[in-house]
Design a protein around this motif. Structure first.
Motif, PDB file in Angstrom:
ATOM      1  N   ASN A   1     -13.678  37.178  30.754  1.00  0.00           N
ATOM      2  CA  ASN A   1     -12.708  37.031  31.836  1.00  0.00           C
ATOM      3  C   ASN A   1     -12.311  38.397  32.412  1.00  0.00           C
ATOM      4  O   ASN A   1     -12.149  38.538  33.632  1.00  0.00           O
ATOM      5  CB  ASN A   1     -11.466  36.303  31.335  1.00  0.00           C
ATOM      6  N   ARG A  22     -14.290  32.153  39.625  1.00  0.00           N
ATOM      7  CA  ARG A  22     -14.696  30.960  38.867  1.00  0.00           C
ATOM      8  C   ARG A  22     -15.711  30.155  39.673  1.00  0.00           C
ATOM      9  O   ARG A  22     -16.658  29.608  39.095  1.00  0.00           O
ATOM     10  CB  ARG A  22     -13.472  30.095  38.537  1.00  0.00           C
ATOM     11  N   ASP A  44     -19.202  28.907  38.251  1.00  0.00           N
ATOM     12  CA  ASP A  44     -19.554  27.494  38.206  1.00  0.00           C
ATOM     13  C   ASP A  44     -20.823  27.222  38.999  1.00  0.00           C
ATOM     14  O   ASP A  44     -21.663  26.391  38.597  1.00  0.00           O
ATOM     15  CB  ASP A  44     -18.401  26.646  38.744  1.00  0.00           C
ATOM     16  N   ALA A  79     -13.749  21.116  33.892  1.00  0.00           N
ATOM     17  CA  ALA A  79     -14.008  21.688  32.574  1.00  0.00           C
ATOM     18  C   ALA A  79     -12.778  22.393  32.006  1.00  0.00           C
ATOM     19  O   ALA A  79     -11.983  22.994  32.732  1.00  0.00           O
ATOM     20  CB  ALA A  79     -15.177  22.665  32.655  1.00  0.00           C
ATOM     21  N   LYS A  80     -12.643  22.338  30.701  1.00  0.00           N
ATOM     22  CA  LYS A  80     -11.524  22.962  30.004  1.00  0.00           C
ATOM     23  C   LYS A  80     -11.566  24.479  30.164  1.00  0.00           C
ATOM     24  O   LYS A  80     -12.613  25.109  29.992  1.00  0.00           O
ATOM     25  CB  LYS A  80     -11.569  22.599  28.524  1.00  0.00           C
ATOM     26  N   VAL A  81     -10.433  25.067  30.485  1.00  0.00           N
ATOM     27  CA  VAL A  81     -10.331  26.521  30.610  1.00  0.00           C
ATOM     28  C   VAL A  81     -10.236  27.146  29.218  1.00  0.00           C
ATOM     29  O   VAL A  81      -9.467  26.694  28.370  1.00  0.00           O
ATOM     30  CB  VAL A  81      -9.106  26.913  31.457  1.00  0.00           C
ATOM     31  N   VAL A  82     -11.029  28.189  29.013  1.00  0.00           N
ATOM     32  CA  VAL A  82     -11.012  28.914  27.744  1.00  0.00           C
ATOM     33  C   VAL A  82     -10.222  30.215  27.872  1.00  0.00           C
ATOM     34  O   VAL A  82      -9.418  30.553  27.011  1.00  0.00           O
ATOM     35  CB  VAL A  82     -12.451  29.207  27.264  1.00  0.00           C
ATOM     36  N   SER A 116     -10.848  32.582  34.171  1.00  0.00           N
ATOM     37  CA  SER A 116     -11.897  31.884  34.927  1.00  0.00           C
ATOM     38  C   SER A 116     -13.031  31.372  34.049  1.00  0.00           C
ATOM     39  O   SER A 116     -13.980  30.738  34.537  1.00  0.00           O
ATOM     40  CB  SER A 116     -12.477  32.818  35.996  1.00  0.00           C
ATOM     41  N   THR A 163     -14.633  28.878  31.479  1.00  0.00           N
ATOM     42  CA  THR A 163     -14.463  27.485  31.061  1.00  0.00           C
ATOM     43  C   THR A 163     -15.633  27.054  30.189  1.00  0.00           C
ATOM     44  O   THR A 163     -16.634  27.765  30.071  1.00  0.00           O
ATOM     45  CB  THR A 163     -14.389  26.543  32.277  1.00  0.00           C
ATOM     46  N   VAL A 164     -15.503  25.863  29.621  1.00  0.00           N
ATOM     47  CA  VAL A 164     -16.594  25.359  28.793  1.00  0.00           C
ATOM     48  C   VAL A 164     -17.829  25.022  29.623  1.00  0.00           C
ATOM     49  O   VAL A 164     -18.910  24.829  29.071  1.00  0.00           O
ATOM     50  CB  VAL A 164     -16.152  24.125  27.982  1.00  0.00           C
ATOM     51  N   ASN A 220     -18.945  27.136  32.177  1.00  0.00           N
ATOM     52  CA  ASN A 220     -19.643  28.362  32.575  1.00  0.00           C
ATOM     53  C   ASN A 220     -19.812  29.347  31.425  1.00  0.00           C
ATOM     54  O   ASN A 220     -20.031  30.542  31.634  1.00  0.00           O
ATOM     55  CB  ASN A 220     -18.979  29.025  33.788  1.00  0.00           C
TER      56      ASN A 220
END
Length: 366
Positions: A154, A164, A168, A211-214, A217, A219-220, A222
């Motif tokens: 990030n 993001r 994506d 998708a869930k944010v980790v 920007s 996520t699971v 990308n």
């Protein structure tokens, strides 16, 4: 004398907890070794060494286990290395050095990783406190420069202005290319009935948006999923290639370089620059590139920074569409590159970043 790859095989890449979850490292690796030797028409008795990259196993010497399980002669000692994600390409660079120095004629080089079977890690204390579980070991001696990998990705996105939406879009393209790719039956050895990489899907913009944010920007959708897999290349001398009657793919050269520990995703730029300097190549010479996609942002940053043509990068999809079996991922990229070059010729580049701010790049030519 230039070392050559005359065969390259891999398993499917299966997310952890899937079809490979019961397989030990040697159960994953030995069938791939046997298949690569068969593809190369090399007798096991001709093998001088097996070099195996493994990052999250229990230590010991996985290369020795795999060599014995594959039925290689007992004199093949096996050499295991850990350079985290970069190790799968480093194994090939070590094989190249052994062959070109005259120390070996035939080296099996690759990587094996089982996220599903990795042991738990416990940190012990001298004051008698109970052991404490930890997931990520330190990759730099300074906590402020040793971030979680998703947080580092990030930060890379923020630093280089990669949105993001950019990430994506890259992930969607990776899945799309993997779905459209012709059969990988020439490179994938069937294990547990897995003939293809099962994670590949229709990654639509709507799916990526949900998708869930980790981290920021990241996520699971990308970032690559943890996975189990094995991959090996047969690296030989020119003399051995002529003996078995195979025209190989030449290992032109490569390099491993370190960079900022807190921004590991950008480290491939230094490795690519060093590889180009050693080989006399430039970005314009590259007709095929396999750039690791542990995170979409790192692939985007490296492709832009190295001025690679995106149309030539990960043409059959990347790790976002497969998964990331850490110690094996570099060799998987090389296997993909080898088969593409066998089919269409040209000059290829494989590169991968690793925790701690290091990266490896490798150039091949048909």
């Amino acid at each position: 004398m230039t070392a050559q790859i005359i065969a390259a095989c891999r398993s499917a890449v299966v997310p952890r907890g899937g079809a490979f979850s019961t397989l030990t490292l040697e159960m994953l690796g030995a069938p791939i070794v046997r298949a690569a030797l068969s593809q190369a028409a090399i007798d096991p008795a001709q093998v001088d060494e097996v070099i195996v990259s493994n990052a999250i196993g229990g230590g010991g010497n996985p290369a020795r286990l795999i060599a014995l399980a594959a039925g290689l002669p007992e004199h093949v000692a096996g050499l295991s290395i850990d350079r985290q994600c970069a190790g799968g390409l480093d194994a090939l660079l070590l094989a190249k050095a052994m062959v070109e120095s005259g120390a070996a004629d035939v080296v099996l080089a690759g990587g094996v990783e089982s996220y599903s079977r990795r042991p738990q890690r416990l940190r012990t204390y001298p004051d008698g406190r109970p052991p404490e579980f930890y997931d990520q070991p330190p990759f730099a001696p300074w906590p402020t420069r040793d971030p979680d990998m998703a947080d580092a990705a990030n930060t890379l996105a923020t630093t280089y202005g990669i949105t993001r939406e950019d990430q994506d879009d890259w992930a969607g393209q990776s899945h799309s290319r993997a779905r459209l790719a012709t059969s990988h039956s020439d490179e994938i050895v069937i294990l547990q009935d897995q003939r293809t990489d099962p994670f590949t899907r229709n990654m639509t913009p709507a799916l990526a948006a949900r998708a869930k944010v980790v981290s920021g920007s990241i996520t699971v959708a990308n970032m690559a999923v943890a996975a189990d897999a094995a991959a090996f290349c047969v690296v030989v001398s020119e003399r051995m290639a002529k003996q078995v009657g195979v025209q190989g793919i030449a290992l032109l050269g490569g390099a491993t370089k370190g960079d900022k520990p807190e921004l590991p995703g950008i480290a491939p730029l230094a490795a690519i620059e060093a590889t180009f300097a050693k080989t006399g190549l430039s970005a314009k010479d590259i007709t095929h590139a396999e750039v690791m996609e542990a995170f979409a942002v790192q692939a985007i940053a490296c492709v832009r920074g190295a001025q690679l043509d995106p149309d030539y990068v990960n043409m059959g999809g990347g790790a976002l569409a497969r998964g990331h079996p850490i110690g094996a991922s570099g060799t998987i990229n090389a296997v993909r590159l080898y088969h593409d070059l066998r089919k269409s010729g040209g000059t290829g580049l494989a590169t991968i970043a690793a925790a701690g701010g290091i990266a490896t790049a490798l150039a091949l030519t048909a």
